[in-house]
Design a protein around this motif. Sequence first.
Motif, mmCIF file in Angstrom:
data_model
loop_
_atom_site.group_PDB
_atom_site.id
_atom_site.type_symbol
_atom_site.label_atom_id
_atom_site.label_comp_id
_atom_site.label_asym_id
_atom_site.label_seq_id
_atom_site.Cartn_x
_atom_site.Cartn_y
_atom_site.Cartn_z
ATOM 1 N N TYR A 254 4.549 -1.232 4.972
ATOM 2 C CA TYR A 254 4.054 -2.477 4.709
ATOM 3 C C TYR A 254 3.809 -2.803 3.226
ATOM 4 O O TYR A 254 3.139 -3.880 2.842
ATOM 5 C CB TYR A 254 2.600 -2.928 5.490
ATOM 6 C CG TYR A 254 1.577 -1.712 5.356
ATOM 7 C CD1 TYR A 254 0.563 -1.829 4.256
ATOM 8 C CD2 TYR A 254 1.711 -0.546 6.111
ATOM 9 C CE1 TYR A 254 -0.114 -0.701 4.132
ATOM 10 C CE2 TYR A 254 0.694 0.320 5.993
ATOM 11 C CZ TYR A 254 -0.246 0.349 4.999
ATOM 12 O OH TYR A 254 -0.964 1.343 4.831
ATOM 13 N N GLY B 5 -3.284 3.891 -7.519
ATOM 14 C CA GLY B 5 -1.894 3.635 -7.992
ATOM 15 C C GLY B 5 -1.336 2.737 -7.041
ATOM 16 O O GLY B 5 -1.779 1.715 -6.579
ATOM 17 N N GLY B 6 0.161 2.883 -6.935
ATOM 18 C CA GLY B 6 0.908 3.837 -6.970
ATOM 19 C C GLY B 6 0.120 5.129 -6.340
ATOM 20 O O GLY B 6 -0.850 4.934 -5.559
ATOM 21 N N GLU B 7 0.678 6.202 -6.521
ATOM 22 C CA GLU B 7 -0.138 7.367 -5.983
ATOM 23 C C GLU B 7 -0.656 8.277 -7.168
ATOM 24 O O GLU B 7 0.116 8.764 -7.920
ATOM 25 C CB GLU B 7 0.899 8.304 -5.089
ATOM 26 C CG GLU B 7 0.209 9.683 -4.672
ATOM 27 C CD GLU B 7 -1.117 9.489 -4.222
ATOM 28 O OE1 GLU B 7 -1.594 8.572 -3.522
ATOM 29 O OE2 GLU B 7 -1.978 10.536 -4.648
ATOM 30 N N THR C 60 -8.629 7.116 -4.888
ATOM 31 C CA THR C 60 -7.831 6.563 -3.832
ATOM 32 C C THR C 60 -6.574 7.212 -3.722
ATOM 33 O O THR C 60 -5.589 7.160 -4.672
ATOM 34 C CB THR C 60 -7.658 5.086 -3.607
ATOM 35 O OG1 THR C 60 -9.194 4.540 -3.722
ATOM 36 C CG2 THR C 60 -7.060 4.618 -2.444
ATOM 37 N N THR C 61 -6.257 7.899 -2.470
ATOM 38 C CA THR C 61 -4.773 8.981 -2.584
ATOM 39 C C THR C 61 -4.221 8.562 -1.194
ATOM 40 O O THR C 61 -5.211 8.470 -0.212
ATOM 41 C CB THR C 61 -5.176 10.111 -3.010
ATOM 42 O OG1 THR C 61 -4.126 11.049 -2.856
ATOM 43 C CG2 THR C 61 -6.286 10.772 -2.253
ATOM 44 N N SER D 107 -5.991 7.386 2.513
ATOM 45 C CA SER D 107 -5.373 6.307 3.135
ATOM 46 C C SER D 107 -4.643 7.198 4.441
ATOM 47 O O SER D 107 -3.595 7.901 4.096
ATOM 48 C CB SER D 107 -4.235 5.375 2.454
ATOM 49 O OG SER D 107 -4.849 5.164 1.417
ATOM 50 N N VAL E 160 -5.252 0.907 7.392
ATOM 51 C CA VAL E 160 -4.795 -0.361 7.373
ATOM 52 C C VAL E 160 -4.241 -0.717 8.947
ATOM 53 O O VAL E 160 -3.363 0.077 9.488
ATOM 54 C CB VAL E 160 -3.637 -0.737 6.462
ATOM 55 C CG1 VAL E 160 -3.194 -2.267 6.674
ATOM 56 C CG2 VAL E 160 -4.166 -0.514 5.043
ATOM 57 N N MET F 186 -3.715 -7.487 4.285
ATOM 58 C CA MET F 186 -3.704 -8.596 3.409
ATOM 59 C C MET F 186 -2.113 -9.065 3.104
ATOM 60 O O MET F 186 -1.275 -8.387 2.845
ATOM 61 C CB MET F 186 -4.192 -8.235 2.023
ATOM 62 C CG MET F 186 -5.763 -7.833 2.115
ATOM 63 S SD MET F 186 -6.551 -7.606 0.611
ATOM 64 C CE MET F 186 -6.308 -5.838 0.644
HETATM 65 N N1 SAM Z 1 -1.146 5.748 -2.849
HETATM 66 C C1 SAM Z 1 -2.692 5.678 -2.627
HETATM 67 C C2 SAM Z 1 -3.206 5.506 -1.247
HETATM 68 O O1 SAM Z 1 -2.169 5.554 -0.485
HETATM 69 O O2 SAM Z 1 -4.167 5.339 -0.802
HETATM 70 C C3 SAM Z 1 -3.453 4.439 -3.498
HETATM 71 C C4 SAM Z 1 -2.708 3.313 -3.616
HETATM 72 S S1 SAM Z 1 -2.322 2.279 -2.022
HETATM 73 C C5 SAM Z 1 -1.672 0.753 -2.554
HETATM 74 C C6 SAM Z 1 -4.114 1.954 -1.813
HETATM 75 C C7 SAM Z 1 -4.499 1.519 -0.336
HETATM 76 O O3 SAM Z 1 -3.747 0.134 -0.241
HETATM 77 C C8 SAM Z 1 -3.692 2.164 0.790
HETATM 78 O O4 SAM Z 1 -4.848 2.290 1.767
HETATM 79 C C9 SAM Z 1 -2.755 1.237 1.616
HETATM 80 O O5 SAM Z 1 -2.973 1.360 2.731
HETATM 81 C C10 SAM Z 1 -3.354 -0.292 1.240
HETATM 82 N N2 SAM Z 1 -2.566 -1.346 1.325
HETATM 83 C C11 SAM Z 1 -1.283 -1.426 0.601
HETATM 84 N N3 SAM Z 1 -0.890 -2.403 1.070
HETATM 85 C C12 SAM Z 1 -1.831 -3.351 1.575
HETATM 86 C C13 SAM Z 1 -1.967 -4.570 2.449
HETATM 87 N N4 SAM Z 1 -0.907 -5.375 2.052
HETATM 88 N N5 SAM Z 1 -2.931 -4.874 2.996
HETATM 89 C C14 SAM Z 1 -4.088 -3.865 3.008
HETATM 90 N N6 SAM Z 1 -4.088 -2.843 2.453
HETATM 91 C C15 SAM Z 1 -3.005 -2.513 1.642
#
Ligand code: SAM
Length: 347
Positions: A40, A80-82, A108-109, A132, A173, A203
Motif C-alpha cells: 500500500y 523515511g523511506g527507511e 520510525t522504522t 511498523s 496500518v 490514508m
Molecule cells: N520505513 C519506515 C517504516 O516502515 O516505519 C518509515 C516510513 S513509512 C512510510 C512510515 C509509516 O507510514 C509506516 O508505518 C507505514 O505503514 C505508513 N504508511 C504508508 N502508507 C500509508 C498510508 N497510505 N496510510 C497510512 N499509513 C501509511
Amino acid sequence: MKSPAVPNTVAAGPPLDAHGRPITYLRVSVTDRCNLRCLYCMPENGIDLVPMDEILTFEEIRDVVKVAASMGVRHVRLTGGEPLVRKGVVDLVAMISDVSGIDDIALTTNGVSLARYAEPLARAGLRRVNVSLDTFRPERFRRITRIGRREDVMEGIAAARDAGLLPVKLNVVVIGGLNDDEVVDFARSTCDEDWDVRFIELMPFLEGQERGGQPLPPATGFVSNAEVRRRIEAALGPLTAGAASDGNGPARYHRLPGAKGKIGFISPLSEEGFCARCNRMRLTAGGKLRPCLLTDHEVDLKSAMRGGAGDEGIRRGILAALATKPDAHHLRDGNRPRRRRMAQIGG
Ligand code: SAM
C-alpha cells in the motif's frame, strides 16, 4: 509575488502556525530509499528517487533542526523511506542530540535492520522507536512487504527493548481483507508484551488512487478505527478509557484491563478534529519543508541553504511554511496529496 503573512512567534514558546497551533515537533525524512516494498506504500519496482546530491546532508539537517530548536521545537523524529538504510544515521542522531533545546529524538522504522542499530542508536541519543508491523504472520509479512522477513523485525524489537528504547510502539496500518483479521491478536498481545500497539487508518495518497496510492489486491480497503475497536471489544471486553498518551502524538490511547501495553488509535479519516491537535511539520529527504503531510504546499529549504541563506533564511522558511499550514487535511472533502507518496515525505 506577495509573500505569505508571517505569524507571530511567542518569545519563550514554540512557533505558532497560521491557526494558532504550537509547532513543537519536526519529522525528518533522512532518505526516500526503502528496503521493503509494502503493497500500500511503494510500487514493486520502487519510486523515482531523489539523486543523492539532492538529498540533504547531515550538516544541513542539523542546521534545520538547530534553527527549529531555537524557535521552540523540542521533538525530532527520523523517518523515511527507511531511515536505517541511510549510511551513518547513527552519526546523525548524535549530531541532533547535541543540538540545544531538542529533548526527544525518536525513529520510525520498519525494524528490518533494527537489531544491528538499536544499541548504537541509543548510545548516540535516540530515545524511542516506532516499528511498523502490519502482521504477526511470517507468510503474510512477506506478502505485504514483498521482500521482508518478520523474524528480522521481531529481533529488532527485542534489541530495541534491550537498548532501552522504550516504550516500543508498533504501528499497524489496518487494511480490510489484508490484515484486519489480526486486530484482536495485536490488541491481545499488549496483555503480555510491554509494547504499545497503534492502529492507523489507511490514508489515501495521490489523486485518483483511493486506497493508499497503490492498486491494492481486490476486496481490500479502508477499515475505520471505530470498527477496529468494536472488534477488539467484542472479543476481549471493554477498553479502559483514555490511558495517558505521550503528549505529542496523534494517537488516542486505551488499555485492556491489567495489560502491560497500551492500545492506540490514530484516526486521521474518522476522528473529528484530528488536525486541531497537530503540532508537527515535516522535512523531506530532498529538503522541502512540508507543513502538512496531506497537502502539497512546501517550502524549499534546501535551495535556500545552498543559496547561502544561512540560519535567518531557514528561520524565514520555517515561518513561511507555518503560515500556510492548513487548518485540516480535508481528505473527506476530496483533498488528495498529489505530488509525493508517504514514503517520499516521511510517514
Ligand atoms: N520505513 C519506515 C517504516 O516502515 O516505519 C518509515 C516510513 S513509512 C512510510 C512510515 C509509516 O507510514 C509506516 O508505518 C507505514 O505503514 C505508513 N504508511 C504508508 N502508507 C500509508 C498510508 N497510505 N496510510 C497510512 N499509513 C501509511
